[in-house]
Design a protein around this motif. Structure first.
Motif, PDB file in Angstrom:
ATOM      1  N   THR A   1      37.793  54.276  35.819  1.00 28.02           N
ATOM      2  CA  THR A   1      37.327  54.274  37.211  1.00 28.02           C
ATOM      3  C   THR A   1      38.506  54.159  38.167  1.00 28.02           C
ATOM      4  O   THR A   1      38.557  54.839  39.201  1.00 28.02           O
ATOM      5  N   ASN A   2      39.461  53.302  37.820  1.00 23.92           N
ATOM      6  CA  ASN A   2      40.659  53.142  38.640  1.00 23.92           C
ATOM      7  C   ASN A   2      41.429  54.446  38.748  1.00 23.92           C
ATOM      8  O   ASN A   2      41.893  54.835  39.831  1.00 23.92           O
ATOM      9  N   GLN A   3      41.584  55.131  37.626  1.00 22.89           N
ATOM     10  CA  GLN A   3      42.295  56.406  37.605  1.00 22.89           C
ATOM     11  C   GLN A   3      41.568  57.446  38.454  1.00 22.89           C
ATOM     12  O   GLN A   3      42.199  58.226  39.176  1.00 22.89           O
ATOM     13  N   LEU A   4      40.249  57.444  38.371  1.00 25.31           N
ATOM     14  CA  LEU A   4      39.453  58.395  39.148  1.00 25.31           C
ATOM     15  C   LEU A   4      39.597  58.143  40.640  1.00 25.31           C
ATOM     16  O   LEU A   4      39.795  59.078  41.430  1.00 25.31           O
TER      17      LEU A   4
ATOM     18  N   LEU B   1      34.378  47.742  28.398  1.00 27.75           N
ATOM     19  CA  LEU B   1      34.420  47.436  29.829  1.00 27.75           C
ATOM     20  C   LEU B   1      35.802  47.689  30.423  1.00 27.75           C
ATOM     21  O   LEU B   1      35.917  48.211  31.539  1.00 27.75           O
ATOM     22  N   VAL B   2      36.852  47.324  29.693  1.00 30.02           N
ATOM     23  CA  VAL B   2      38.220  47.533  30.193  1.00 30.02           C
ATOM     24  C   VAL B   2      38.522  49.025  30.295  1.00 30.02           C
ATOM     25  O   VAL B   2      39.160  49.475  31.263  1.00 30.02           O
ATOM     26  N   MET B   3      38.077  49.798  29.316  1.00 31.71           N
ATOM     27  CA  MET B   3      38.296  51.246  29.362  1.00 31.71           C
ATOM     28  C   MET B   3      37.547  51.862  30.531  1.00 31.71           C
ATOM     29  O   MET B   3      38.040  52.784  31.190  1.00 31.71           O
ATOM     30  N   LEU B   4      36.352  51.342  30.813  1.00 37.01           N
ATOM     31  CA  LEU B   4      35.585  51.821  31.964  1.00 37.01           C
ATOM     32  C   LEU B   4      36.303  51.478  33.261  1.00 37.01           C
ATOM     33  O   LEU B   4      36.380  52.309  34.183  1.00 37.01           O
TER      34      LEU B   4
ATOM     35  N   PHE C   1      37.120  48.942  53.584  1.00 34.85           N
ATOM     36  CA  PHE C   1      37.585  50.206  53.025  1.00 34.85           C
ATOM     37  C   PHE C   1      39.110  50.324  53.013  1.00 34.85           C
ATOM     38  O   PHE C   1      39.656  51.251  52.422  1.00 34.85           O
ATOM     39  N   ARG C   2      39.792  49.381  53.692  1.00 34.81           N
ATOM     40  CA  ARG C   2      41.248  49.377  53.684  1.00 34.81           C
ATOM     41  C   ARG C   2      41.829  48.431  52.642  1.00 34.81           C
ATOM     42  O   ARG C   2      43.042  48.371  52.475  1.00 34.81           O
ATOM     43  N   VAL C   3      40.961  47.687  51.997  1.00 33.32           N
ATOM     44  CA  VAL C   3      41.409  46.852  50.883  1.00 33.32           C
ATOM     45  C   VAL C   3      41.809  47.772  49.733  1.00 33.32           C
ATOM     46  O   VAL C   3      41.186  48.807  49.511  1.00 33.32           O
ATOM     47  N   ASP C   4      42.874  47.412  49.005  1.00 34.29           N
ATOM     48  CA  ASP C   4      43.330  48.241  47.901  1.00 34.29           C
ATOM     49  C   ASP C   4      42.170  48.598  46.979  1.00 34.29           C
ATOM     50  O   ASP C   4      41.390  47.715  46.578  1.00 34.29           O
ATOM     51  N   SER C   5      42.065  49.864  46.663  1.00 36.14           N
ATOM     52  CA  SER C   5      40.949  50.330  45.838  1.00 36.14           C
ATOM     53  C   SER C   5      40.921  49.635  44.479  1.00 36.14           C
ATOM     54  O   SER C   5      39.849  49.351  43.932  1.00 36.14           O
ATOM     55  N   SER C   6      42.104  49.345  43.929  1.00 40.72           N
ATOM     56  CA  SER C   6      42.155  48.694  42.616  1.00 40.72           C
ATOM     57  C   SER C   6      41.544  47.292  42.660  1.00 40.72           C
ATOM     58  O   SER C   6      40.926  46.841  41.685  1.00 40.72           O
TER      59      SER C   6
ATOM     60  N   ILE D   1      39.508  39.933  31.193  1.00 35.26           N
ATOM     61  CA  ILE D   1      40.266  39.482  32.356  1.00 35.26           C
ATOM     62  C   ILE D   1      41.766  39.670  32.184  1.00 35.26           C
ATOM     63  O   ILE D   1      42.456  40.153  33.105  1.00 35.26           O
ATOM     64  N   MET D   2      42.309  39.349  31.021  1.00 43.70           N
ATOM     65  CA  MET D   2      43.755  39.408  30.854  1.00 43.70           C
ATOM     66  C   MET D   2      44.308  40.841  30.874  1.00 43.70           C
ATOM     67  O   MET D   2      45.313  41.092  31.545  1.00 43.70           O
ATOM     68  N   PRO D   3      43.711  41.813  30.177  1.00 39.21           N
ATOM     69  CA  PRO D   3      44.241  43.179  30.263  1.00 39.21           C
ATOM     70  C   PRO D   3      44.168  43.754  31.678  1.00 39.21           C
ATOM     71  O   PRO D   3      45.105  44.438  32.123  1.00 39.21           O
ATOM     72  N   THR D   4      43.085  43.475  32.394  1.00 41.67           N
ATOM     73  CA  THR D   4      42.980  43.991  33.767  1.00 41.67           C
ATOM     74  C   THR D   4      43.946  43.258  34.696  1.00 41.67           C
ATOM     75  O   THR D   4      44.450  43.844  35.657  1.00 41.67           O
ATOM     76  N   ALA D   5      44.226  41.989  34.401  1.00 39.78           N
ATOM     77  CA  ALA D   5      45.219  41.246  35.189  1.00 39.78           C
ATOM     78  C   ALA D   5      46.603  41.863  34.986  1.00 39.78           C
ATOM     79  O   ALA D   5      47.371  42.029  35.936  1.00 39.78           O
ATOM     80  N   ILE D   6      46.917  42.232  33.755  1.00 39.73           N
ATOM     81  CA  ILE D   6      48.196  42.875  33.464  1.00 39.73           C
ATOM     82  C   ILE D   6      48.320  44.185  34.243  1.00 39.73           C
ATOM     83  O   ILE D   6      49.391  44.500  34.781  1.00 39.73           O
ATOM     84  N   MET D   7      47.243  44.940  34.314  1.00 38.38           N
ATOM     85  CA  MET D   7      47.253  46.193  35.082  1.00 38.38           C
ATOM     86  C   MET D   7      47.504  45.914  36.563  1.00 38.38           C
ATOM     87  O   MET D   7      48.241  46.639  37.236  1.00 38.38           O
TER      88      MET D   7
END
Length: 230
Positions: A214-217, A207-210, A96-101, A150-156
């Motif tokens: 989720t990350n924002q939430l 999937l990337v939008m999801l 639970f201490r691992v970064d949420s992202s 994978i690439m767009p989420t890696a950029i984030m």
């Protein structure tokens, strides 16, 4: 706070809309202009459109092999983020201490893998060419889906992990060029129907939008929890 909540809700609505669009698109491929134009008499939806692009680009097996081998690099990127999570787990001694992202990213990878498996068993289209004499499932293009997930989420992720703006911009530019080359290379190689590429892009966008929503939430909830504890 209300504006942030509304924005997050809108993001989920966009993700749901993209999913609905992907489903409708997939159903259309299964029923609109279905003709046996593929190898071994395999049927393909949007046959005239697909036949046009397949004739236009032809088949380039060298480009197919190049994009196939280069796609392995994505696995190293995924492994790298997995190692980031593992190091944080070891140091912080709690999941639970691992970064949420990173945790959300792990869940996202599982979802991408499940989507891939689903379309391996639920075959919509077969490839326009035989691969080593075998007729393989082709919809949606798995390489396209992998690149565009994978690439767009890696950029984030790099936005948070790389502190140097200059280095971050260089890495992100490379990721964008790499993903673009792979998708365009897959189109020009002729080993997928054109609609398979489009389907891969649509599913990836969903999937990337999801993932982003989720990350924002999760970040929003963590921020509110932090404010309450002060």
């Amino acid at each position: 706070m209300k504006e942030e909540k509304k924005k997050i809700q809108n993001n989920f609505i966009v993700a749901a809309g993209l999913l609905a669009l992907f489903i409708l698109y997939t159903v259309a491929i299964m029923f609109v202009d279905v003709q046996p134009i593929g190898p071994q008499g395999s049927s393909v939806g949007f046959a005239e459109v697909n036949q046009y692009f397949h004739t236009l680009f032809g088949v380039n097996m060298l480009l197919y092999s190049i994009t196939d081998w280069l796609s392995i690099a994505v696995l190293f990127i995924m492994f790298g983020f997995a190692m980031v999570g593992l190091v944080q787990l070891i140091k912080r001694k709690s999941l639970f201490r691992v970064d949420s992202s990173i945790l959300v990213l792990g869940g996202f990878y599982v979802l991408v893998f499940l989507a891939y498996l689903f379309f391996e068993f639920f075959v919509v289209n077969y490839r326009p060419v035989l691969i080593e004499g075998v007729l393989e499932a082709s919809y949606p293009s798995s390489t396209t889906m992998l690149m565009m997930c994978i690439m767009p989420t890696a950029i984030m992720q790099f936005h948070h992990l790389i502190s140097s703006k200059r280095l971050r911009n260089i890495v992100n530019a490379f990721c964008g060029i790499y993903a673009s080359f792979m998708v365009i290379g897959r189109v020009l190689s002729g080993v997928h129907w054109f609609t398979d590429i489009v389907g891969g892009i649509l599913l990836s966008a969903t999937l990337v939008m999801l993932y982003y929503s989720t990350n924002q939430l999760v970040n929003s909830k963590a921020s509110r929890s932090s404010q309450r504890s002060r």
